[in-house]
Design a protein around this motif. Structure first.
Motif, PDB file in Angstrom:
ATOM      1  N   ALA A   1      -7.207   5.271   6.334  1.00  0.00           N
ATOM      2  CA  ALA A   1      -7.519   6.636   5.847  1.00  0.00           C
ATOM      3  C   ALA A   1      -7.748   7.631   7.120  1.00  0.00           C
ATOM      4  CB  ALA A   1      -8.885   6.613   5.238  1.00  0.00           C
TER       5      ALA A   1
ATOM      6  N   ILE B   1     -12.349  -5.729  -4.560  1.00  0.00           N
ATOM      7  CA  ILE B   1     -11.541  -5.695  -3.112  1.00  0.00           C
ATOM      8  C   ILE B   1     -11.905  -7.367  -2.821  1.00  0.00           C
ATOM      9  CG2 ILE B   1     -11.899  -5.284  -0.814  1.00  0.00           C
ATOM     10  CD1 ILE B   1     -10.689  -3.113  -2.269  1.00  0.00           C
TER      11      ILE B   1
ATOM     12  N   ALA C   1      -1.772   2.202  -4.394  1.00  0.00           N
ATOM     13  CA  ALA C   1      -2.990   2.910  -3.326  1.00  0.00           C
ATOM     14  C   ALA C   1      -3.951   3.459  -4.063  1.00  0.00           C
ATOM     15  CB  ALA C   1      -2.181   3.794  -2.320  1.00  0.00           C
TER      16      ALA C   1
ATOM     17  N   LEU D   1      -8.207  -0.319   4.926  1.00  0.00           N
ATOM     18  CA  LEU D   1      -8.353   0.974   4.434  1.00  0.00           C
ATOM     19  C   LEU D   1      -9.092   2.009   4.972  1.00  0.00           C
ATOM     20  CD1 LEU D   1      -8.649  -0.654   0.692  1.00  0.00           C
ATOM     21  CD2 LEU D   1      -6.334   0.166   1.802  1.00  0.00           C
ATOM     22  N   GLU D   2     -10.270   1.807   5.348  1.00  0.00           N
ATOM     23  CA  GLU D   2     -10.924   2.995   6.097  1.00  0.00           C
ATOM     24  C   GLU D   2     -10.125   3.407   7.375  1.00  0.00           C
ATOM     25  OE1 GLU D   2     -14.527   5.563   6.257  1.00  0.00           O
ATOM     26  OE2 GLU D   2     -13.303   4.555   4.693  1.00  0.00           O
TER      27      GLU D   2
ATOM     28  N   MET E   1     -13.185   1.028  -3.362  1.00  0.00           N
ATOM     29  CA  MET E   1     -13.380   0.833  -1.983  1.00  0.00           C
ATOM     30  C   MET E   1     -14.993   0.749  -1.847  1.00  0.00           C
ATOM     31  SD  MET E   1     -11.780   0.689   0.882  1.00  0.00           S
ATOM     32  CE  MET E   1     -12.487   1.792   2.147  1.00  0.00           C
TER      33      MET E   1
ATOM     34  N   THR F   1      -7.765   2.020  -3.778  1.00  0.00           N
ATOM     35  CA  THR F   1      -8.892   2.973  -3.071  1.00  0.00           C
ATOM     36  C   THR F   1     -10.002   3.278  -3.893  1.00  0.00           C
ATOM     37  OG1 THR F   1      -7.134   4.115  -1.795  1.00  0.00           O
ATOM     38  CG2 THR F   1      -9.140   5.251  -2.196  1.00  0.00           C
TER      39      THR F   1
ATOM     40  N   LEU G   1       0.951  -1.089  -0.085  1.00  0.00           N
ATOM     41  CA  LEU G   1       0.017  -0.090   0.067  1.00  0.00           C
ATOM     42  C   LEU G   1       0.604   1.218  -0.113  1.00  0.00           C
ATOM     43  CD1 LEU G   1      -2.702  -1.073   2.439  1.00  0.00           C
ATOM     44  CD2 LEU G   1      -2.884  -0.942   0.116  1.00  0.00           C
TER      45      LEU G   1
END
Length: 242
Positions: free
Chosen positions: A91, A78, A24, A87-88, A31, A28, A18
């Motif tokens: 973030a 995903i 990335a 990932l969330e 997502m 993303t 990532l």
């Protein structure tokens, strides 16, 4: 020099995957549970097709992405909801980029208002929905987590969804997902996904643009979430599609 040995999961291996900006960007872009071809992901990441194929191969080989065949075409998605959850969370920890144009500032604002986090609603709209379900007694907050109250949920059956019809399988019915924009929980899990899907089916929400995560309430959706969930009129007005 001695080699450092660390027991347990190899977090550095995932971090390295990532840590590349192109990879990335591509992961993303997926997502919100989209399926996209390599050519589209290359465009979104700003790299050539051969470079994109190499990056995507590494993400697939390491279990972050999976592929689906449709005729002669291969689509990427995903691999697991856990990837979306990770990932969330990243973030939320990552520094936010300052917008470099009016367009990027507008899109950041749209994502903060309402977006898809894998397959469930996030942003201020998602957090407000989770808060409403807690107020109605369908969810409860305990020890920093969200839990479903099965009897209350099935008695109310919001949008016709019960615990049995949510399609949970081995997936948890409800899970709090800390929102990176509001830093409070929105509803994930099977019930969160079922609510999001049903809102699309009812025409209450729509994507603001094709193949993008930001969503907006329609006029019918704004009225619906106020009536069913008691959401604030000022908030729903700010998330209505324009």
């Amino acid at each position: 020099m001695s080699r450092t040995v660390v027991d347990g999961p190899d977090i550095a291996a995932v971090a390295a995957l990532l840590g590349d900006a192109s990879r990335a960007a591509m992961i993303t872009a997926l997502m919100d549970d989209l399926r996209l071809p390599a050519s589209e992901l290359a465009r979104l990441a700003g790299v050539g097709k051969s470079t994109a194929s190499e990056h995507l191969g590494r993400l697939v080989d390491n279990g972050l992405l999976a592929t689906e065949r449709c005729g002669r075409h291969t689509y990427y998605r995903i691999a697991d909801p856990l990837v979306g959850r990770a990932l969330e969370t990243l973030a939320m920890l990552a520094p936010q980029r300052a917008p470099n144009s009016l367009r990027s500032a507008r899109r950041q604002d749209e994502l903060a208002r309402a977006r898809l986090c894998y397959d469930h609603l996030a942003g201020r709209l998602g957090v407000a929905l989770a808060d409403a379900l807690v107020r109605q007694g369908l969810l409860r907050e305990a020890e920093g987590a969200l839990h479903v109250v099965p009897g209350a949920w099935d008695s109310r059956a919001p949008l016709g969804i019960t615990c049995d019809t949510s399609g949970a399988g081995r997936r948890p019915l409800a899970r709090g997902c800390v929102d990176w924009t509001v830093r409070r929980h929105h509803l994930a899990g099977a019930l969160g996904a079922a609510l999001s899907q049903r809102m699309f089916e009812l025409g209450w929400i729509r994507r603001r643009r094709d193949k993008e995560r930001a969503v907006a309430l329609t006029d019918a959706g704004a009225e619906g979430v106020r009536d069913v969930f008691g959401l604030d009129e000022e908030l729903t007005a700010a998330v209505v599609s324009g």
